[in-house]
Design a protein around this motif. Structure first.
Motif, short mmCIF file in Angstrom:
data_model
loop_
_atom_site.label_atom_id
_atom_site.label_comp_id
_atom_site.label_asym_id
_atom_site.label_seq_id
_atom_site.Cartn_x
_atom_site.Cartn_y
_atom_site.Cartn_z
N LEU A 208 -4.95 -5.75 -9.92
CA LEU A 208 -5.74 -5.56 -8.69
C LEU A 208 -4.80 -5.56 -7.49
N GLY A 209 -4.83 -4.50 -6.69
CA GLY A 209 -3.93 -4.38 -5.55
C GLY A 209 -2.53 -4.11 -6.06
N CYS A 210 -2.42 -3.06 -6.88
CA CYS A 210 -1.19 -2.83 -7.66
C CYS A 210 -0.02 -2.35 -6.82
N GLY A 211 -0.27 -1.89 -5.57
CA GLY A 211 0.83 -1.28 -4.81
C GLY A 211 1.36 -0.09 -5.59
N PHE A 212 2.67 0.01 -5.74
CA PHE A 212 3.27 1.11 -6.51
C PHE A 212 3.15 0.88 -8.02
N CYS B 87 -5.46 -0.80 -9.79
CA CYS B 87 -6.38 -0.48 -8.69
C CYS B 87 -5.71 -0.76 -7.33
N ASP B 88 -5.85 0.19 -6.42
CA ASP B 88 -5.39 -0.03 -5.04
C ASP B 88 -6.12 0.99 -4.16
N PHE B 89 -6.45 0.59 -2.94
CA PHE B 89 -7.17 1.55 -2.10
C PHE B 89 -6.26 2.41 -1.25
N MET C 90 -3.04 -10.34 -10.03
CA MET C 90 -3.03 -10.04 -8.60
C MET C 90 -1.78 -10.64 -8.01
N HIS C 91 -0.82 -9.81 -7.67
CA HIS C 91 0.40 -10.34 -7.04
C HIS C 91 0.37 -9.95 -5.56
N GLY C 92 0.49 -10.93 -4.70
CA GLY C 92 0.55 -10.65 -3.27
C GLY C 92 -0.78 -10.22 -2.69
N ILE C 93 -1.87 -10.75 -3.17
CA ILE C 93 -3.20 -10.35 -2.69
C ILE C 93 -3.92 -11.53 -2.02
N THR D 88 3.27 1.88 3.67
CA THR D 88 3.21 1.50 2.24
C THR D 88 4.00 0.21 2.01
N PHE D 89 3.65 -0.48 0.91
CA PHE D 89 4.33 -1.73 0.54
C PHE D 89 5.62 -1.35 -0.20
N PRO D 90 6.68 -2.18 -0.11
CA PRO D 90 7.89 -1.84 -0.88
C PRO D 90 7.62 -1.77 -2.38
N ASP D 91 8.40 -0.92 -3.05
CA ASP D 91 8.23 -0.69 -4.48
C ASP D 91 8.98 -1.80 -5.24
N ARG D 92 8.24 -2.77 -5.74
CA ARG D 92 8.90 -3.93 -6.37
C ARG D 92 8.42 -4.17 -7.78
N PHE D 93 9.34 -4.65 -8.62
CA PHE D 93 9.01 -5.00 -10.00
C PHE D 93 8.94 -6.51 -10.12
N HIS D 94 7.91 -7.01 -10.80
CA HIS D 94 7.77 -8.46 -10.98
C HIS D 94 7.68 -8.77 -12.48
N ARG D 95 8.74 -9.41 -12.99
CA ARG D 95 8.80 -9.66 -14.44
C ARG D 95 7.68 -10.60 -14.87
N PHE E 68 -11.49 -3.06 -3.98
CA PHE E 68 -12.01 -4.01 -4.97
C PHE E 68 -13.54 -3.99 -4.92
N GLU E 69 -14.06 -3.82 -3.71
CA GLU E 69 -15.52 -3.78 -3.53
C GLU E 69 -16.11 -2.64 -4.35
N ALA E 70 -15.48 -1.45 -4.29
CA ALA E 70 -15.98 -0.28 -5.03
C ALA E 70 -15.78 -0.50 -6.53
C1 SAM Z 1 1.15 -7.17 -0.60
S1 SAM Z 1 0.69 -5.75 -1.47
C2 SAM Z 1 1.07 -6.17 -3.13
C3 SAM Z 1 1.30 -4.97 -3.99
C4 SAM Z 1 1.70 -5.28 -5.44
N1 SAM Z 1 0.74 -6.13 -6.10
C5 SAM Z 1 3.08 -5.91 -5.46
O1 SAM Z 1 3.15 -7.12 -5.51
O2 SAM Z 1 4.07 -5.17 -5.41
C6 SAM Z 1 -1.10 -5.81 -1.49
C7 SAM Z 1 -1.73 -4.56 -2.06
O3 SAM Z 1 -3.16 -4.75 -2.16
C8 SAM Z 1 -3.82 -3.57 -1.73
N2 SAM Z 1 -5.15 -3.99 -1.23
C9 SAM Z 1 -5.39 -4.89 -0.25
N3 SAM Z 1 -6.73 -5.06 -0.07
C10 SAM Z 1 -7.33 -4.28 -0.99
C11 SAM Z 1 -8.71 -4.02 -1.31
N4 SAM Z 1 -9.70 -4.62 -0.66
N5 SAM Z 1 -8.98 -3.15 -2.30
C12 SAM Z 1 -7.95 -2.53 -2.98
N6 SAM Z 1 -6.65 -2.72 -2.70
C13 SAM Z 1 -6.33 -3.60 -1.73
C14 SAM Z 1 -2.91 -2.98 -0.65
O4 SAM Z 1 -3.07 -1.61 -0.46
C15 SAM Z 1 -1.53 -3.32 -1.20
O5 SAM Z 1 -1.02 -2.32 -2.02
#
Ligand code: SAM
Length: 474
Positions: free
Chosen positions: A52-56, A75-77, A120-123, A15-22, A104-106
């Motif tokens: 999109l790609g919300c992590g925690f 959304c996160d897979f 989208m942070h870190g995507i 899992t990705f670290p649990d982080r807050f982004h202001r 994201f595809e689904a």
């Molecule tokens: C680097 S982490 C960033 C998490 C969060 N946005 C944050 O900054 O704390 C990227 C996240 O995107 C999700 N992710 C990557 N590819 C994805 C996809 N194709 N569909 C859904 N989620 C995806 C991963 O599971 C992961 O939680």
């Protein structure tokens, strides 16, 4: 740990670290885009927000509690991420978040409403070109007119010396034994053994040795997600602008607020060289070279910049509320900016502190109050924007101060729930604040004092939480 098998090559076995982004707050994004000339969002009315790609989803859940009249989607897979995010939402009683455990595809195929914010942070640097196309298709289909997109990514030229480290790390991790965490640890240890001056790459690029030292101190789960995905692409800002333009969006500004003020980033010579460049595209790119930028938090807007006069843009900027999240005394005459330190007149800061004591205010109102003594209004406006860029002041969702009437209470059940978490936690907790439209970091000591005050004890009212209207009553 869960191990779904996504097709895109993105890691899911850690899992990705649990982080807050202001910077993900709607109020913050609204400020950044209005500063760049976009039309403001009415944050006091219902709006929709997609992460999109919300992590925690730490930021999104806290923001949902700070904007109870809005609808948030996350959304996160990775099922472990969505489960943890749902737990936090339940803990805060934030019922206005729709979770999508989906790729994201689904998500692209689902029947979704349109959104005023898509973040989208870190995507973008960590998924492959096909997934980036899907993301852009989602934006193209689901972003409302005037909607904002927040997109962070690694950019050049700031990575030019260090990028080869990632290749080394990836190859070392692939050759190591065990699960992803132990392979990441082995790769870091092996890189440290290589990172000595007898390897010319390190000798010729001294910054890489510092980077390696920093990597060795980083959490393994962060390193795995940052460096060991199938894709790790460093973009040029102008290419991202082109890609967003295909989805009908224009660049509005940066959520790294100082990046919106070249004077805070570079010296006069660099600024003049950039100003002399023949077009906006080149000026945008050259700025990354002037500051050797390696990470961007870009804000894009669909449509809304067109047709605004300068006077209208100024009026919108002056209508934005700003305030102080920390103790008022921390608004200092000297603040840190990317170029160094910036100084303000003692009198100006003293007057500003007095004003901020009573809560957040619209920028135009602060200018009017501080400008009444014959001070130059344009300079005051610029000082305020620089103070926000330095972090001494912050974009707020609402203007206003402490509400004295009635019984002692928290602003919402979510604040009460979050304060209860703070009391039980060693580390500061992010508490949703409706006035700020963001999370406020609260320590255990401050939360304990708040709870005692709420219980009617003879303790001093926690001044900061009261000013932020997280606590009300006499
Ligand atoms: C680097 S982490 C960033 C998490 C969060 N946005 C944050 O900054 O704390 C990227 C996240 O995107 C999700 N992710 C990557 N590819 C994805 C996809 N194709 N569909 C859904 N989620 C995806 C991963 O599971 C992961 O939680």
């Amino acid at each position: 740990m869960h191990a779904p098998a996504p097709s895109s090559g993105y890691l899911s076995d850690v899992t990705f670290p649990d982080r807050f982004h202001r910077e993900l707050s709607p109020a913050w994004l609204n400020y950044a885009s209005v500063l760049g000339g976009a039309r403001p969002k009415a944050l006091d009315r219902p709006f929709r927000y997609l992460d999109l790609g919300c992590g925690f989803a730490h930021s999104t859940v806290v923001n949902a509690a700070a904007f109870p009249h809005a609808e948030f989607h996350a959304c996160d897979f990775n099922p472990a991420h969505i489960e943890a995010a749902q737990r936090r939402a339940a803990q805060l009683g934030a019922g206005n978040v729709v979770f999508h455990e989906a790729s994201f595809e689904a998500l692209l195929e689902q029947d979704l409403p349109t959104f005023d914010f898509i973040v989208m942070h870190g995507i973008y640097s960590w998924v492959d070109a096909d997934v980036r196309r899907v993301v852009r298709a989602l934006i193209s289909r689901r972003l409302a007119e005037n909607g904002l997109v927040y997109l962070s990514y690694n950019c050049q030229p700031g990575w030019s010396a260090e990028a080869p480290l990632r290749k080394l790390m990836l190859e070392l991790a692939q050759a190591a034994q065990g699960g992803i965490e132990s392979r990441t640890g082995s790769a870091i240890a092996a890189m440290q053994a290589l990172g000595n001056p007898s390897f010319r790459y390190f000798r010729d690029n001294p910054s890489v040795t510092d980077a390696l030292t920093a990597l060795a101190k980083s959490p393994i789960d962060y390193l795995a997600h940052e460096y060991l995905n199938g894709t790790w692409e460093i973009h040029y800002s102008v290419d991202v602008i082109d890609q967003m333009a295909e989805a009908g969006l224009g660049y509005a500004g940066s959520a790294t607020l100082a990046d919106n003020h070249p004077a805070l980033l570079m010296d006069r010579q660099a600024a003049e060289t950039i100003a002399a460049m023949p077009n906006a595209r080149l000026r945008h790119l050259a700025e990354d070279y002037a500051v050797n930028r390696r990470f961007r938090r870009d804000v894009f807007v669909r449509g809304a910049r067109a047709g605004q006069s300068q006077a209208e843009a100024l009026r919108h900027l002056e209508a934005l509320p700003i305030g102080c999240v920390s103790d008022i005394e921390q608004i200092d005459t000297r603040v840190a900016i990317p170029r160094g330190m910036l100084s303000f007149q003692t009198e100006f800061i003293a007057d500003l502190r007095t004003l901020m004591q009573s809560g957040s205010m619209r920028i135009g109102d602060i200018v009017a109050r501080l400008g009444s003594g014959g001070h130059n209004r344009r300079d005051i406006l610029q000082n305020l924007l620089y103070l926000v860029a330095s972090g001494a002041l912050t974009p707020f969702a609402q203007a206003g101060g402490y509400v004295e009437e009635g019984a002692r209470r928290t602003a919402s059940p979510a604040v009460a729930a979050a304060l209860a978490c703070c009391v039980g936690d060693e580390a500061p907790t992010l508490v949703p604040c409706e006035a700020l439209g963001n999370g406020v970091s609260v320590s255990r000591t401050e939360a304990t004092q708040a709870q005692r005050w709420l219980a009617g004890e003879q303790v001093e009212r926690p001044a900061r939480l009261a000013r932020l209207r997280m606590l009300c009553g006499a």
